[in-house]
Design an enzyme around this catalytic site. Structure first.
Site, mmCIF file in Angstrom:
data_model
loop_
_atom_site.group_PDB
_atom_site.id
_atom_site.type_symbol
_atom_site.label_atom_id
_atom_site.label_comp_id
_atom_site.label_asym_id
_atom_site.label_seq_id
_atom_site.Cartn_x
_atom_site.Cartn_y
_atom_site.Cartn_z
ATOM 1 N N GLU A 149 145.445 52.180 57.278
ATOM 2 C CA GLU A 149 144.392 52.260 56.328
ATOM 3 C C GLU A 149 143.173 53.299 56.737
ATOM 4 O O GLU A 149 142.930 53.973 55.554
ATOM 5 C CB GLU A 149 143.916 50.858 56.309
ATOM 6 C CG GLU A 149 145.144 49.823 55.882
ATOM 7 C CD GLU A 149 145.658 49.175 56.967
ATOM 8 O OE1 GLU A 149 146.036 49.932 57.936
ATOM 9 O OE2 GLU A 149 146.420 48.243 57.100
ATOM 10 N N ASP A 167 156.899 36.619 55.059
ATOM 11 C CA ASP A 167 155.640 37.226 55.413
ATOM 12 C C ASP A 167 155.486 38.249 54.304
ATOM 13 O O ASP A 167 156.534 39.144 54.284
ATOM 14 C CB ASP A 167 155.536 37.782 56.740
ATOM 15 C CG ASP A 167 155.172 36.808 57.824
ATOM 16 O OD1 ASP A 167 154.375 36.130 57.409
ATOM 17 O OD2 ASP A 167 155.356 36.863 58.917
ATOM 18 N N PHE A 184 137.198 48.206 65.334
ATOM 19 C CA PHE A 184 137.411 46.957 64.376
ATOM 20 C C PHE A 184 137.628 45.706 65.637
ATOM 21 O O PHE A 184 138.503 45.975 66.457
ATOM 22 C CB PHE A 184 138.614 47.088 63.663
ATOM 23 C CG PHE A 184 138.840 45.992 62.672
ATOM 24 C CD1 PHE A 184 138.286 45.423 61.653
ATOM 25 C CD2 PHE A 184 139.653 45.042 63.389
ATOM 26 C CE1 PHE A 184 138.679 44.254 61.143
ATOM 27 C CE2 PHE A 184 140.382 43.736 62.920
ATOM 28 C CZ PHE A 184 139.568 43.649 61.604
ATOM 29 N N THR A 222 134.051 40.741 64.259
ATOM 30 C CA THR A 222 133.180 41.110 63.132
ATOM 31 C C THR A 222 133.847 41.683 61.847
ATOM 32 O O THR A 222 133.450 41.782 60.937
ATOM 33 C CB THR A 222 132.884 42.553 63.815
ATOM 34 O OG1 THR A 222 133.636 43.652 63.901
ATOM 35 C CG2 THR A 222 131.876 42.272 65.400
ATOM 36 N N ARG A 223 135.376 41.818 62.099
ATOM 37 C CA ARG A 223 136.073 42.463 60.837
ATOM 38 C C ARG A 223 135.235 43.510 60.239
ATOM 39 O O ARG A 223 135.559 43.934 58.886
ATOM 40 C CB ARG A 223 136.359 41.141 59.946
ATOM 41 C CG ARG A 223 137.009 39.997 60.328
ATOM 42 C CD ARG A 223 137.268 39.089 59.287
ATOM 43 N NE ARG A 223 136.209 38.383 58.808
ATOM 44 C CZ ARG A 223 135.864 38.186 57.552
ATOM 45 N NH1 ARG A 223 136.840 38.367 56.771
ATOM 46 N NH2 ARG A 223 134.773 37.495 57.251
ATOM 47 N N MET A 224 134.935 44.479 60.989
ATOM 48 C CA MET A 224 134.224 45.454 60.647
ATOM 49 C C MET A 224 134.502 46.835 61.756
ATOM 50 O O MET A 224 134.712 46.427 62.855
ATOM 51 C CB MET A 224 132.644 45.532 60.371
ATOM 52 C CG MET A 224 132.246 44.526 59.374
ATOM 53 S SD MET A 224 130.420 44.989 59.019
ATOM 54 C CE MET A 224 129.912 44.480 60.912
ATOM 55 N N SER A 225 134.579 48.200 61.137
ATOM 56 C CA SER A 225 134.565 49.322 62.103
ATOM 57 C C SER A 225 133.392 50.148 61.689
ATOM 58 O O SER A 225 133.203 49.901 60.414
ATOM 59 C CB SER A 225 135.962 49.827 62.091
ATOM 60 O OG SER A 225 136.511 50.216 60.920
ATOM 61 N N ASP A 261 139.169 56.014 63.285
ATOM 62 C CA ASP A 261 140.544 54.751 62.885
ATOM 63 C C ASP A 261 141.722 55.170 62.876
ATOM 64 O O ASP A 261 142.204 55.740 62.140
ATOM 65 C CB ASP A 261 139.913 54.148 61.611
ATOM 66 C CG ASP A 261 140.602 52.714 61.164
ATOM 67 O OD1 ASP A 261 141.576 52.386 61.932
ATOM 68 O OD2 ASP A 261 140.098 52.075 60.364
ATOM 69 N N ASP A 312 153.308 31.164 65.989
ATOM 70 C CA ASP A 312 154.544 31.004 65.008
ATOM 71 C C ASP A 312 155.552 30.025 65.318
ATOM 72 O O ASP A 312 156.433 29.667 64.770
ATOM 73 C CB ASP A 312 155.163 32.469 64.524
ATOM 74 C CG ASP A 312 154.365 33.492 63.648
ATOM 75 O OD1 ASP A 312 153.716 32.754 62.857
ATOM 76 O OD2 ASP A 312 154.589 34.554 63.593
#
Length: 689
Positions: free
Chosen positions: A346, A305, A375, A379-382, A342, A529
């Site tokens: 990141e 990974d 997040f 939506t893959r947003m915040s 957040d 996995d």
């Protein structure tokens, strides 16, 4: 369970019990597991009976025969001792595990309600639900179905730092014997009494569940075949002696036979296998079988990974790239506002970068009536809504889709095609450089892109170069887009990559590699996995992962460190290197014994054979006795090497073979010449022969 706490081979707590175990292993059932040593034990019994007969009849050379018989038994005992020492280290670790498996009382919930009754943990059945509160010991393995808690897993991992366990997701598995420190959780029991994770660990480290690996079985068959050949060779010798007008005593024939067969590797083979698993346990990795350890040494393809293994795992904001008409400070201000709530690494790095580069400090959000938008995978947003203004940051395609939807909903002008192209161009540049682009939009107006950079771990490129020299192909697995994946793969030095990986992609890749005859290793922690872990030849599940992942893998990393996959391969290779080196030494050291015993046996019939006595041994009796003594003592001398393993070197198979032949082949020839000569001088000096 830490490496630092592993028991030393010289620890009296291991050596003293091992002496007793060496005698207990004289049980024929135990000896039968090792064909070579079983044969040595059988001829030892035979010579013991003949010795008693000679003593009763007053035969000559009883003292010489007695010494041969004693050293034959010492050979068997030393082999048993080597295995007992290897097992003893595991038993010492098992004792510490048993102390964690104390009798606990469980709060058994009835009918899914909040009422519970106290019951012994050992009486819990699969499917029972228990309540675990602060200070309670988790009574058995299970899965969190409700709640979140901080859990101390030091009893298993040796690490004192607590970990979070919560319902749902990949951190829901809990292990019996660990302790809840704060909050509470409801746990559904998934393991019956006697088959918990700790029970399995105890059985494995003690060696009770150790099965011989395919290579070990093959080597045992080879050694048994060689033993049979030497049986046939030795039984023909009396006929030659009779033809020559002489006689060779049975005790001498037995001495010749025992020195001819590969007793050294036969004696140490089991200890090498046990020690290989022990090295993994001391590294906080639990192998469910010796076959898994051996397969790790034969791995051809390594699936790794990206996040946490190849990169540091925390992407850091490194740059604000605005589109035309927008200043960097304006972009940084909006990005910081969207990231104040957040808590991801990141998000925090965006706040810090805006503060350090542009002096933008955190605002009092209460006075702004701000509503933060977290997040989500959908939506893959915040972002944040404040004072009638809307700010969002996230994946480029998700932000562009948000802009389209918001313009339709509000009737505001659509973003210009030029600004969209410019934004996508910046995002592509970042992706090609190996970064992750996050687009920022304010009130439907595109502002620019945040450059999140993946930091490749120091020294990882050199590690991959070592693996390449060993013939191992490395493949990086990532959910990133192909351009980002290609850039990071080039920087890290992996051989290939699988971008935008899904569980189905991983499984297909493993099967594709296996169809080419390759052995594959991978690690994982999630339920998604599990199919790939089960399919891989070496599947390393993280201890923090789900029950499904731990059941699917054939190894469990108690520290949940995905970078250990590389070390696991190295430990597997060290096991194979140790076995190969000692097999080479064992076969090579027989040459010196031939020069000692064969001239001594036939010197009376063929005086010309005296020319073969290149060691200048004192007499035929001392030559035979010296060879038998060396044959026994070399087993003890090699126990430390068999347990510690030969030093791992990242070299190819051809170079490794050449090195083994030079060091252990040539050494296996020279060491016995010196050893037998020294023993001959010693026993002659004290008058034993």
């Amino acid at each position: 369970m830490n490496q630092s706490k592993s028991a030393s081979m010289l620890d009296a707590r291991i050596l003293v019990p091992a002496i007793g175990d060496a005698f207990r292993k004289l049980n024929p059932k135990s000896l039968a597991k090792n064909p070579v040593m079983f044969v040595v034990a059988v001829v030892s019994v035979l010579t013991t009976v003949l010795l008693l007969k000679d003593i009763a009849t007053g035969a000559e050379n009883v003292g010489f025969s007695l010494q041969i018989v004693l050293w034959l038994w010492f050979t068997v005992l030393f082999a048993n001792f080597a295995e007992a020492v290897a097992e003893g280290r595991g038993k010492a670790q098992a004792e510490s595990l048993r102390r964690t498996r104390s009798e606990t009382q469980a709060k058994l919930l009835s009918n899914g309600g909040s009422d519970y009754k106290m019951v012994p943990g050992a009486t819990l059945k699969v499917g029972d639900v228990v309540l675990v509160e602060p200070g309670d010991i988790i009574p058995s393995d299970g899965e969190v179905i409700e709640g979140v808690a901080s859990v101390n897993e030091a009893a298993i991992t040796g690490e004192s730092a607590p970990v979070i366990r919560e319902s749902g997701g990949d951190r829901s598995a809990v292990t019996g014997g660990t302790q809840v420190l704060s909050d509470w959780i409801k746990v559904r029991i998934t393991a019956a009494a006697g088959s918990t994770f700790i029970d399995k660990m105890i059985a494995l480290v003690e060696g009770a569940e150790r099965q011989k690996t395919p290579n070990e079985i093959a080597l045992n068959i080879l050694l048994a075949g060689m033993t049979l050949i030497f049986v046939l060779a030795v039984v023909t010798i009396p006929s030659f002696a009779t033809y020559s007008g002489g006689y060779v005593p049975i005790i001498v024939l037995v001495a010749l036979f025992v020195t001819l067969i590969p007793t050294t590797i036969g004696a140490l083979l089991s200890a090498i296998g046990i020690a290989g698993m022990d090295r993994l346990v001391r590294f906080n990795v639990l192998a469910m079988s010796g076959r898994a350890v051996e397969a790790a040494g034969d791995v051809d393809t390594l699936l790794l990974d990206k996040t946490g293994t190849i990169t540091l795992g925390n992407r850091q904001a490194s740059e604000f790239r605005p589109i035309r008409g927008v200043t960097e400070k304006e972009l940084a201000d909006a990005a910081q506002l969207a990231s104040l709530a957040d808590e991801t690494p990141e998000g925090r790095s965006i706040v810090v970068l805006a503060k350090e580069k542009y002096g933008i400090r955190a605002r009092d959000m209460a006075s702004l009536n701000a509503t933060f938008v977290p997040f989500t995978a959908q939506t893959r947003m915040s972002g944040v809504d404040l004072d009638g203004s809307t700010i969002r940051k996230g994946a480029v395609d998700a932000v562009l889709k948000h802009v389209d939807l918001s313009t339709v909903a509000t009737g505001s002008p659509r973003a210009s095609a030029e600004s969209v192209r410019e934004l996508q161009g910046i995002a592509d540049q970042i992706a090609k450089a190996g970064g992750t682009p996050l687009a920022v939009v304010k009130d439907g107006r595109l502002l620019g892109v945040i450059y999140l950079k993946d930091i490749v771990k120091g020294g990882i490129k050199e590690r991959f170069a070592e693996l390449r020299r060993m013939g191992i192909r490395t493949v990086m697995i990532t959910g990133d887009n192909p351009m980002t994946a290609a850039a990071i793969a080039a920087e890290a030095g992996v051989d290939d990559f699988l971008a935008q990986a899904t569980p189905e992609n991983k499984l297909a890749l493993i099967r594709e590699e296996q169809a080419k005859g390759k052995l594959v290793a991978m690690c994982g922690d999630g339920t998604n996995d599990a199919p790939a872990l089960a399919q891989a030849d070496v599947g390393v599940a993280m201890n923090t992962g789900t029950v499904a992942a731990r059941e699917a893998g054939n190894m469990v990393d108690l520290d949940s460190d995905p970078t250990k996959l590389i070390e696991i391969v190295e430990i597997g290779k060290q096991l194979l290197m140790t076995r190969g080196a000692l097999t080479t030494f064992s076969i090579a050291n027989d040459i010196a014994k031939y020069f000692a015993i064969i001239p001594a046996m036939f010197l009376v019939f063929y005086p010309q054979l005296g020319a073969l006595n290149i060691m200048g041994l004192a007499s035929p009796e001392s030559a035979i006795l010296s060879a038998i003594i060396f044959n026994a003592l070399i087993i003890v001398a090699l126990i430390p090497l068999s347990l510690k393993g030969v030093k791992y070197r990242a070299i190819g198979a051809g170079s490794l073979l050449s090195r083994n032949l030079l060091i252990y082949g040539l050494g296996g020839i020279l060491v016995p010449f010196a050893g037998i000569k020294l023993i001959d001088m010693a026993i002659t000096a004290v008058g034993l022969a």
